[in-house]
Design a protein around this motif. Structure first.
Motif, short mmCIF file in Angstrom:
data_model
loop_
_atom_site.label_atom_id
_atom_site.label_comp_id
_atom_site.label_asym_id
_atom_site.label_seq_id
_atom_site.Cartn_x
_atom_site.Cartn_y
_atom_site.Cartn_z
N PRO A 89 -6.91 -12.28 -16.29
CA PRO A 89 -7.58 -11.06 -15.83
C PRO A 89 -6.72 -10.31 -14.81
CG PRO A 89 -8.54 -12.97 -14.75
CD PRO A 89 -7.56 -13.50 -15.74
N TYR A 90 -6.87 -9.01 -14.79
CA TYR A 90 -6.20 -8.20 -13.79
C TYR A 90 -7.07 -7.00 -13.47
CZ TYR A 90 -4.91 -4.72 -17.37
OH TYR A 90 -4.95 -3.77 -18.35
N TYR A 91 -6.78 -6.36 -12.34
CA TYR A 91 -7.40 -5.07 -12.05
C TYR A 91 -6.40 -4.19 -11.33
CZ TYR A 91 -8.56 -6.73 -7.25
OH TYR A 91 -8.52 -7.21 -5.97
N VAL A 92 -6.65 -2.90 -11.41
CA VAL A 92 -5.76 -1.92 -10.81
C VAL A 92 -6.54 -1.12 -9.77
CG1 VAL A 92 -4.16 -0.01 -11.24
CG2 VAL A 92 -4.54 -1.74 -13.01
N MET A 93 -5.90 -0.93 -8.64
CA MET A 93 -6.54 -0.19 -7.55
C MET A 93 -5.53 0.78 -6.95
SD MET A 93 -6.63 -3.42 -4.92
CE MET A 93 -5.29 -4.61 -5.09
N GLU A 94 -6.02 1.58 -6.05
CA GLU A 94 -5.19 2.53 -5.32
C GLU A 94 -4.11 1.78 -4.54
OE1 GLU A 94 -6.30 6.12 -2.15
OE2 GLU A 94 -7.64 4.41 -2.45
N VAL A 95 -2.93 2.36 -4.47
CA VAL A 95 -1.83 1.75 -3.71
C VAL A 95 -2.09 1.92 -2.21
CG1 VAL A 95 0.65 1.81 -3.21
CG2 VAL A 95 -0.17 2.20 -5.55
N ALA A 96 -1.95 0.84 -1.47
CA ALA A 96 -2.06 0.87 0.00
C ALA A 96 -0.95 0.01 0.56
CB ALA A 96 -3.42 0.37 0.46
N ARG A 97 -0.02 0.62 1.26
CA ARG A 97 1.16 -0.08 1.75
C ARG A 97 0.92 -0.62 3.15
NH1 ARG A 97 5.06 1.20 -1.98
NH2 ARG A 97 4.65 3.09 -3.20
N ARG A 98 1.34 -1.86 3.39
CA ARG A 98 1.13 -2.50 4.67
C ARG A 98 1.99 -1.84 5.75
NH1 ARG A 98 3.51 -8.11 6.28
NH2 ARG A 98 3.30 -6.99 8.23
N PRO A 99 1.58 -1.95 7.02
CA PRO A 99 2.35 -1.34 8.10
C PRO A 99 3.71 -2.01 8.26
CG PRO A 99 0.62 -2.74 8.99
CD PRO A 99 0.38 -2.64 7.50
N ASN A 100 4.65 -1.26 8.80
CA ASN A 100 5.96 -1.84 9.11
C ASN A 100 5.82 -2.85 10.25
OD1 ASN A 100 7.27 -0.20 7.23
ND2 ASN A 100 7.51 1.46 8.72
N ASP A 101 6.78 -3.74 10.35
CA ASP A 101 6.81 -4.68 11.47
C ASP A 101 7.36 -3.98 12.71
OD1 ASP A 101 5.88 -6.81 9.89
OD2 ASP A 101 7.91 -7.25 9.19
N ASP A 102 7.01 -4.52 13.87
CA ASP A 102 7.57 -4.08 15.14
C ASP A 102 7.41 -2.58 15.37
OD1 ASP A 102 8.29 -6.68 15.64
OD2 ASP A 102 10.38 -6.44 15.01
N LEU A 103 6.16 -2.13 15.30
CA LEU A 103 5.86 -0.73 15.56
C LEU A 103 5.83 -0.47 17.06
CD1 LEU A 103 2.90 -0.19 13.07
CD2 LEU A 103 5.21 0.71 12.83
N PRO A 104 6.19 0.74 17.51
CA PRO A 104 5.95 1.11 18.91
C PRO A 104 4.46 0.98 19.22
CG PRO A 104 7.37 2.72 17.83
CD PRO A 104 6.87 1.81 16.75
N ALA A 105 4.14 0.73 20.48
CA ALA A 105 2.76 0.45 20.86
C ALA A 105 1.79 1.54 20.40
CB ALA A 105 2.68 0.26 22.37
N ALA A 106 2.15 2.79 20.60
CA ALA A 106 1.24 3.88 20.23
C ALA A 106 0.99 3.91 18.73
CB ALA A 106 1.81 5.22 20.71
N ASP A 142 -2.63 9.12 0.63
CA ASP A 142 -3.21 10.29 1.32
C ASP A 142 -3.46 10.03 2.80
OD1 ASP A 142 -5.37 8.61 1.23
OD2 ASP A 142 -6.67 9.94 0.07
N GLY A 143 -2.93 8.90 3.32
CA GLY A 143 -2.94 8.66 4.75
C GLY A 143 -4.11 7.86 5.29
N ARG A 144 -5.05 7.41 4.44
CA ARG A 144 -6.18 6.62 4.93
C ARG A 144 -5.74 5.19 5.24
NH1 ARG A 144 -7.90 6.95 0.03
NH2 ARG A 144 -9.12 5.05 0.23
N ILE A 145 -6.36 4.62 6.29
CA ILE A 145 -6.13 3.21 6.61
C ILE A 145 -7.25 2.41 5.96
CG2 ILE A 145 -5.83 1.51 8.44
CD1 ILE A 145 -3.71 3.69 8.42
N VAL A 146 -6.88 1.41 5.18
CA VAL A 146 -7.87 0.61 4.46
C VAL A 146 -7.56 -0.86 4.63
CG1 VAL A 146 -8.37 2.39 2.73
CG2 VAL A 146 -6.52 0.73 2.32
N LEU A 147 -8.53 -1.70 4.26
CA LEU A 147 -8.34 -3.14 4.23
C LEU A 147 -8.04 -3.55 2.80
CD1 LEU A 147 -11.42 -4.11 6.43
CD2 LEU A 147 -9.07 -3.68 7.18
#
Length: 283
Positions: A89-106, A142-147
């Motif tokens: 089985p498989y499913y397809v969903m919207e692409v959501a890319r994880r954050p980069n490592d070592d981001l500035p605090a803000a 489109d810029g949304r933050i998701v889980l």
């Protein structure tokens, strides 16, 4: 490509063509895919890499949750489901890319504020995500933050009897011991993830937020709203400290400039006195 990636670039899976490998987890592999028919969407295809009935049944249950997902905006949009050529089985969903490592605090805080918004959406409908960590945070095109990971969501009332998988590094002590899931266990996980996402030199900015959120005693931890307020205060204090440092630097430069001007004036006066004395001697 990963060592355990099962599909090569260009492979066709239903109406989708594989464009790349995005990653893998406990039971699934995720591929970047492009739809070959209208509306020609780009998606993330998650595929069950185990052949046994137990894993495939569990994965099919995850697909059922994704397809009937009742809380829009908190997780990636579901596109399609199917069965691969090898019967998995498989499913397809919207692409959501994880954050980069070592981001500035803000930047790390801005991402986490989006994560908190998604968590609050879940809680408002009595759902939780049991494995909050940077690998399960994503930003859509489109810029949304998701889980990310439908396999880690549960109805809050069912989470104790049927707990979601979790990563011990981010889990609150009572999650591991008593299998308790509530708003404050989620705060613990989010704070731990924020600390990991932030560039090491700037982690001290969130020291107070981390101290409160990761308290061993749950009753002393802030809830999500209070945690957001603590984060904002941490950022504001960091900004004030930055302004104070700038003022000190400017003041130091100004003082140095004044000292140099005084020194130059003294040298000029001394040279003038010497020239006058020389002229008097010649006369």
């Amino acid at each position: 490509m990963s060592d355990f990636a099962g599909f090569d670039v260009g492979a066709r899976i239903g109406a989708w063509r594989v464009s790349g490998f995005l990653g893998g987890g406990l039971t699934g592999e995720v591929y970047l895919v492009d739809e070959t028919v209208a509306p020609f969407r780009r998606g993330a295809l998650k595929y069950c890499r185990f052949a046994d009935d137990g894993h495939r049944k569990k994965f099919s249950d995850e697909i059922d949750i994704a397809e009937a997902w009742p809380v829009p905006g908190a997780l990636p949009e579901f596109y399609a489901r199917g069965t691969s050529p090898d019967g998995a089985p498989y499913y397809v969903m919207e692409v959501a890319r994880r954050p980069n490592d070592d981001l500035p605090a803000a930047e790390a805080a801005a991402f986490v504020f989006g994560v908190i918004d998604a968590v609050e959406l879940l809680l408002a409908s009595d759902w939780i995500h049991g494995d909050l960590k940077p690998e399960n945070f994503g930003r859509t095109d489109d810029g949304r933050i998701v889980l990310v990971d439908y396999g880690s969501v549960r109805k809050l009332a069912e989470a104790i009897e049927h707990p979601p998988a979790y990563t011990p590094r981010y889990a609150a002590p009572e999650t591991i011991g008593d299998r308790k899931y509530n708003e404050k266990t989620l705060v613990h996980a989010i704070a731990t993830a924020l600390d990991e996402m932030t560039v090491p030199d700037e982690r001290k900015v969130f020291a107070e937020a981390f101290r409160q959120a990761c308290n061993f005693y749950p009753q002393k931890r802030p809830d999500l709203a209070a945690f957001k307020a603590v984060l904002r205060e941490c950022l504001a204090e960091a900004k004030r400290n930055s302004v104070r440092r700038l003022v000190k630097v400017v003041a130091g430069c100004a003082a140095a400039a004044v000292a140099m001007a005084v020194w130059a004036t003294m040298l000029y006066d001394l040279r003038s006195d010497q020239q006058n004395a020389t002229r008097d001697a010649v006369k």
